[in-house]
Design a protein around this motif. Structure first.
Motif, mmCIF file in Angstrom:
data_model
loop_
_atom_site.group_PDB
_atom_site.id
_atom_site.type_symbol
_atom_site.label_atom_id
_atom_site.label_comp_id
_atom_site.label_asym_id
_atom_site.label_seq_id
_atom_site.Cartn_x
_atom_site.Cartn_y
_atom_site.Cartn_z
ATOM 1 N N UNK A 565 -36.169 -50.271 -29.352
ATOM 2 C CA UNK A 565 -35.734 -50.212 -27.955
ATOM 3 C C UNK A 565 -35.520 -51.624 -27.429
ATOM 4 N N UNK A 566 -34.486 -51.811 -26.622
ATOM 5 C CA UNK A 566 -34.224 -53.140 -26.056
ATOM 6 C C UNK A 566 -33.462 -52.992 -24.746
ATOM 7 N N UNK A 567 -33.676 -53.958 -23.871
ATOM 8 C CA UNK A 567 -32.895 -54.013 -22.643
ATOM 9 C C UNK A 567 -32.914 -55.430 -22.088
ATOM 10 N N UNK A 568 -31.942 -55.720 -21.232
ATOM 11 C CA UNK A 568 -31.917 -56.959 -20.472
ATOM 12 C C UNK A 568 -31.396 -56.618 -19.082
ATOM 13 N N UNK A 569 -32.074 -57.123 -18.064
ATOM 14 C CA UNK A 569 -31.693 -56.794 -16.695
ATOM 15 C C UNK A 569 -31.986 -57.932 -15.745
ATOM 16 N N UNK A 570 -31.359 -57.897 -14.597
ATOM 17 C CA UNK A 570 -31.554 -58.937 -13.582
ATOM 18 C C UNK A 570 -31.131 -58.378 -12.235
ATOM 19 N N UNK A 571 -31.464 -59.127 -11.194
ATOM 20 C CA UNK A 571 -31.087 -58.703 -9.861
ATOM 21 C C UNK A 571 -31.293 -59.813 -8.854
ATOM 22 N N UNK A 572 -30.984 -59.491 -7.608
ATOM 23 C CA UNK A 572 -31.107 -60.458 -6.507
ATOM 24 C C UNK A 572 -31.698 -59.739 -5.307
ATOM 25 N N UNK A 573 -32.588 -60.430 -4.605
ATOM 26 C CA UNK A 573 -33.202 -59.845 -3.420
ATOM 27 C C UNK A 573 -33.009 -60.759 -2.214
ATOM 28 N N UNK A 574 -32.685 -60.131 -1.087
ATOM 29 C CA UNK A 574 -32.583 -60.823 0.192
ATOM 30 C C UNK A 574 -33.821 -60.443 1.002
ATOM 31 N N UNK A 575 -34.697 -61.380 1.276
ATOM 32 C CA UNK A 575 -35.992 -61.069 1.889
ATOM 33 C C UNK A 575 -36.115 -61.545 3.331
ATOM 34 N N UNK A 576 -35.164 -62.317 3.811
ATOM 35 C CA UNK A 576 -35.230 -62.779 5.198
ATOM 36 C C UNK A 576 -34.547 -61.765 6.106
ATOM 37 N N UNK A 577 -35.262 -61.208 7.092
ATOM 38 C CA UNK A 577 -34.678 -60.174 7.957
ATOM 39 C C UNK A 577 -33.493 -60.695 8.765
ATOM 40 N N UNK A 578 -32.546 -59.796 9.018
ATOM 41 C CA UNK A 578 -31.407 -60.074 9.890
ATOM 42 C C UNK A 578 -31.381 -59.014 10.982
ATOM 43 N N UNK A 579 -30.309 -58.984 11.741
ATOM 44 C CA UNK A 579 -30.186 -57.976 12.791
ATOM 45 C C UNK A 579 -29.888 -56.593 12.228
ATOM 46 N N UNK A 580 -29.586 -56.497 10.942
ATOM 47 C CA UNK A 580 -29.239 -55.217 10.321
ATOM 48 C C UNK A 580 -30.324 -54.746 9.364
ATOM 49 N N UNK A 581 -30.811 -55.611 8.517
ATOM 50 C CA UNK A 581 -31.756 -55.202 7.479
ATOM 51 C C UNK A 581 -32.977 -56.120 7.467
ATOM 52 N N UNK A 582 -34.029 -55.614 6.840
ATOM 53 C CA UNK A 582 -35.231 -56.414 6.604
ATOM 54 C C UNK A 582 -35.315 -56.884 5.156
ATOM 55 N N UNK A 583 -34.764 -56.093 4.261
ATOM 56 C CA UNK A 583 -34.802 -56.472 2.850
ATOM 57 C C UNK A 583 -33.722 -55.720 2.098
ATOM 58 N N UNK A 584 -33.085 -56.409 1.160
ATOM 59 C CA UNK A 584 -32.108 -55.794 0.267
ATOM 60 C C UNK A 584 -32.434 -56.225 -1.152
ATOM 61 N N UNK A 585 -32.300 -55.294 -2.068
ATOM 62 C CA UNK A 585 -32.495 -55.603 -3.484
ATOM 63 C C UNK A 585 -31.407 -54.907 -4.285
ATOM 64 N N UNK A 586 -30.728 -55.680 -5.145
ATOM 65 C CA UNK A 586 -29.698 -55.147 -6.012
ATOM 66 C C UNK A 586 -29.957 -55.635 -7.428
ATOM 67 N N UNK A 587 -29.725 -54.770 -8.402
ATOM 68 C CA UNK A 587 -29.948 -55.178 -9.779
ATOM 69 C C UNK A 587 -29.270 -54.262 -10.756
ATOM 70 N N UNK A 588 -29.376 -54.626 -12.012
ATOM 71 C CA UNK A 588 -28.780 -53.822 -13.058
ATOM 72 C C UNK A 588 -29.327 -54.203 -14.413
ATOM 73 N N UNK A 589 -28.988 -53.403 -15.407
ATOM 74 C CA UNK A 589 -29.493 -53.649 -16.753
ATOM 75 C C UNK A 589 -28.570 -53.003 -17.771
ATOM 76 N N UNK A 590 -28.604 -53.561 -18.997
ATOM 77 C CA UNK A 590 -27.980 -52.973 -20.170
ATOM 78 C C UNK A 590 -29.087 -52.620 -21.147
ATOM 79 N N UNK A 591 -28.972 -51.455 -21.810
ATOM 80 C CA UNK A 591 -30.056 -51.024 -22.682
ATOM 81 C C UNK A 591 -29.490 -50.320 -23.906
ATOM 82 N N UNK A 592 -30.316 -50.266 -24.954
ATOM 83 C CA UNK A 592 -29.876 -49.660 -26.211
ATOM 84 C C UNK A 592 -31.085 -49.258 -27.028
#
Length: 886
Positions: A565-592
């Protein structure tokens, strides 16, 4: 030579920078001081003792919602001690005391409310400790801290806490006996400490020291607690005897000599906890009561994988974090179709007897294997050594059987020893660790028949560890490797090689085969993981293997082997609140995934996302795509098949949990060609009163599989599929269920919990077919190729007679109609009264109903009517425990 000098210089420079950075962190730590008591403190939450008159600690900071800001409400805390206990007092000022969230719940249930907590690291190892929390309504919660960032609420200490609400806010007092803490003996002590306040209506969390949103590490950031002197770790001896009585009223067959519909049982035993010096704790039990108060959920399992159930017995779950293996250091461990071997699965101890019962008119067997005795030693030694060991001996169990007038007894579970040993040492202030785990199950058979059904001995030995790659603990590598060996009769080893975890009989596999003369089976497994766990960018990669001969199910849990089994993944998070959101997290991975024959058995791409909005609502989603691969398990020991491409999408929505009504919705789908599936779950929490919560969680799923396993039969004329026919069908399955839970808390010590889980599932099998050729998704559909007829039985079920080649020479194949219609209702009521600290009285009622029909038609109304009419099994239990500390 110049290159070597440069490398040495660079290494020394990096080491110096690391030491300077660590020294700077140490010097920046806040300090709290504990004062020795001169007068007795009454734990009533009033703060009227002289020791609380001095100025307390005031320097808290917000972690949520505005990281780093001053709290919106002031908090003042004091710490004191005497020879026997640590005392914590706090004044939570509040400008609107009438708005304090006073949600009363049973112990360890931390609803959104106003809370105050203290976190203590008495070993001062910057990685482990304890936490004690108290709500404004007086609810207690506690647990242990480990791996710097993780916590476990299964540990229940014996301590006191009281809270009061007044015109200035609310106050509390805690008394935490030193007997509940483990620490090394010193003349004077420096412990790690942190304090936390939750202001429920504002979603505000204040700390003395907090973990920034983009970083990791909690215990390692604690402030220093100084001032404790001339305190000796007590010689902890706790005794917890129990007495219980149980009445069972269950369904029974007419004329059953073993069950007339009622049974009355009683038990008595003792648990003992002894402090072995200042570092170790021994738990022992005599004639233990290992029955669980909560029921297991009902499931419909049509796969070849055993259902995993959570451990709920206090002896095993308390302190089990020390036996966690292979995941230290990292704050997250991703897995994509990784079998994730559970090397110590404590529910194997005392499980239902596994031996077969000879054919008889009636039989009676125990529902669980009696545990004659069990002992556990855990703790932390000088030098950073964490140690733990468990030993248990289970009884030789028998079933009573009767055929005609002849009654006899047959062994169905041998006398069995179970042992677990765990050791781990941390280095360099918890930046590296190396450990080992070993498990052993050994059986003593008196009935040789069982030697062909169970392993004689099963051994696992493994190593694990982790290391941070930089001074900031941003990158970490963690991993484990281990080997297993089981022994038994040649018949048992053949069965083991052919079972659903191994499938050595696969005719097209060149790397495995059934060894009919083997009396043992050995294998290995391991995994290494790289994790980036600080900053806006996060990453995770892993590589793991499970050898085909790896086997741990005597004292572990393993769903499948033959896996790379193997995978590699990464993502980015926005942690400073704005007028719309408090936190956003996006990511993805490839696996096999590959098997050890280098067949591609899984591959895909995965994307996930999360958004928390300013109003504290949130959404999360994920999407996956799987191209065509191969399935080596679908034929259940036969040749591999092609796996068609698939697409998955899931969406979840969660509301603000401060409200009286809180809900969450989860919907998802997985689609292959002509194989749609849809599933949904909903949760609704209603708090009609501060001490009453109701949660309703309905679920619905509808699945279609064009190749659902039915059976396989030998046929020497089935040349394309290696002399065996692998029969499948199209399955249309509809499942409706719900989870209903009512918690009514009268006082912090007295609560009533009601739980109910109805489940209805119907499956209709059509278009019966056989696999045409290995490595394909091609089928010979019966009726188009060959003939198929159905015979109806008096019970409403039936049998299918299949002639695979019509008038040809192939033999007739007969199998039962697999259509099903299952209805289940499980529930219980638990009244829990902690009439004095550590001593509890339980009143428990458990009811279960079950009904089945050999029909695949889903009819909700008819199913509910039959479920209501089904005769229930009722179990009533009273259990009394009394805690002594010597």
């Amino acid at each position: 030579m110049a290159t070597k000098r440069t490398s040495v210089t660079l290494f020394i420079a990096l080491s110096c920078l690391s030491m300077v950075a660590r020294s700077q962190v140490e010097s920046d730590r806040p300090t709290l001081e504990a004062v020795r008591l001169t007068d007795r403190v009454t734990i009533d939450g009033l703060l009227n003792e002289d020791v609380w008159e001095r100025t307390g600690f005031l320097n808290f900071k917000q972690r949520e919602p505005n990281q780093g800001d001053a709290p919106t409400e002031q908090t003042e805390a004091w710490i004191a001690y005497d020879d026997e206990a640590l005392y914590v007092a706090a004044r939570m000022y509040d400008s609107r005391p009438d708005s304090i969230m006073r949600i009363l719940s049973r112990r360890d249930v931390m609803h959104k409310a106003d809370w105050f907590g203290v976190f203590i690291d008495p070993y001062y190892d910057r990685r482990s400790g304890y936490y004690f929390a108290l709500s404004a309504s007086g609810t207690l919660a506690d647990g242990v801290l480990y791996n710097d960032d993780w916590d476990d609420n299964s540990w229940d200490g014996v301590w006191e806490g009281k809270a009061r609400v007044d015109e200035r806010g609310w106050t509390l007092e805690m008394r935490i006996p030193f007997s509940q803490l483990r620490f090394h003996q010193r003349e004077s002590y420096v412990w790690g400490i942190n304090l936390r306040r939750d202001i429920g209506r504002k979603n505000e969390i204040d700390y003395v020291v907090y973990t920034p949103r983009k970083e990791s590490g909690f215990v390692s950031r604690f402030a220093d607690l100084v001032g404790i002197r001339e305190v000796n770790p007590p010689n902890q001896i706790e005794i917890l005897p129990y007495v219980n009585t149980r009445a069972e009223y269950t369904k029974h067959q007419p004329g059953d000599p073993f069950n007339n519909g009622s049974r009355y049982l009683h038990g008595i035993g003792t648990d003992v906890k002894i402090g072995l010096g200042s570092n170790l704790t021994m738990n022992a039990t005599v004639n233990p009561d290992f029955g669980q108060v909560e029921v297991d959920p009902a499931v419909v399992n049509l796969s070849d994988v055993e259902t995993f159930y959570q451990e709920k017995r206090p002896f095993f779950i308390e302190g089990n974090n020390i036996f966690r293996f292979g995941k230290g250091g990292a704050t997250s461990s991703w897995g994509f179709n990784w079998s994730d071997p559970n090397l110590f699965y404590s529910r194997r101890i005392g499980r239902t007897p596994q031996g077969s019962i000879p054919t008889a008119d009636f039989f009676d067997r125990p529902v669980g294997t009696r545990i004659l005795g069990a002992g556990k030693v855990t703790g932390r030694l000088e030098g950073g050594w964490n140690v733990g060991t468990i030993h248990a001996l289970t009884n030789r169990e028998h079933a009573d059987i009767q055929s005609g007038d002849i009654r006899s007894s047959v062994e169905i579970e041998p006398l069995t020893y179970y042992g677990v040993a765990r050791v781990q040492r941390e280095f360099n202030g918890g930046r590296q660790a190396l450990g080992a785990l070993s498990t052993l199950a050994s059986r003593s058979f008196s009935d040789t028949r069982l030697r062909d059904e169970m392993n004689n001995d099963a051994l696992f030995v493994g190593l694990d560890g982790f290391t941070f790659l930089d001074s900031e603990k941003e990158w970490v590598i963690t991993g484990w490797i281990g080997a297993s060996r089981v022994t038994g009769s040649s018949t048992r080893m053949i069965r083991l090689q052919r079972n659903s975890q191994h499938y050595f009989q696969r005719p097209d596999a060149s790397h495995v085969r059934v060894d009919s003369g083997a009396t043992s089976l050995s294998g290995y497994a391991g995994r290494v993981l790289l994790n980036k766990q600080k900053g806006n960018v996060f990453a995770n990669a892993a590589f793991g293997v499970v050898h085909p001969g790896f086997e741990i199910n005597d004292l572990g849990f393993l769903s499948r082997t033959d896996l790379i089994n193997m995978h590699v993944g990464a993502g980015y998070q926005w942690t400073e609140p704005t007028s719309v959101y408090r936190r956003i997290e996006l990511g993805g991975a490839l696996f096999q995934n590959l098997d050890f024959g280098n067949n591609l058995i899984w591959r895909g791409a995965f994307h996930f996302g999360f958004i928390r909005f300013v109003n504290y609502w949130s959404i999360n989603w994920n999407f996956a795509y799987n191209p065509h691969t191969y399935d080596i398990r679908r034929t259940r020991g036969g040749p591999m098949m092609k796996a068609l491409p698939g697409r998955q999408f899931n969406l979840g929505i969660n509301s603000d949990d401060r409200n009286q009504f809180v809900f969450n919705v989860f919907v998802g789908t997985y689609r292959r060609t002509d194989e749609p599936s849809f599933y949904s779950e909903m949760g609704l929490d209603w708090k009609p009163a501060p001490n009453l919560t109701l949660r309703i969680g309905p679920s619905f799923s509808k699945d279609r599989s064009r190749a659902q396993w039915v059976t396989s039969v030998a046929d020497p004329l089935a040349n394309e599929t290696f002399g065996r026919r692998y029969i499948f069908a199209t399955l249309d399955q509809t499942t409706v269920g719900a989870s209903v839970r009512l918690n009514w808390t009268f006082t912090p010590e007295l609560s009533l919990q009601l739980y109910m889980q109805p489940l209805i599932s119907a499956g209709s099998y059509t278009q019966f077919k056989e696999l045409a050729r290995p490595g394909t998704y091609d089928f010979n559909v019966f009726g188009s190729a060959g003939t198929i007829t159905r015979r109806v039985t008096s019970s409403g079920g039936g049998y299918y007679d299949v002639d695979p080649d019509g008038s040809g020479p192939a033999q007739m194949v007969t199998f039962a109609d697999p259509d099903f219609n299952l209805r289940s209702l499980r529930g219980n009521a638990v009244l829990r009264w902690e009439y004095r600290p550590g001593s509890v009285l339980y009143f428990v009622w458990t009811q279960s109903r079950f009904d089945a029909e050999p029909s695949g038609d889903f009819n909700f109304g008819r199913s509910m009517d039959r479920l209501v009419d089904a005769k229930p099994d009722n179990i009533f239990m009273i259990k009394f425990t009394y805690w002594w500390s010597l």
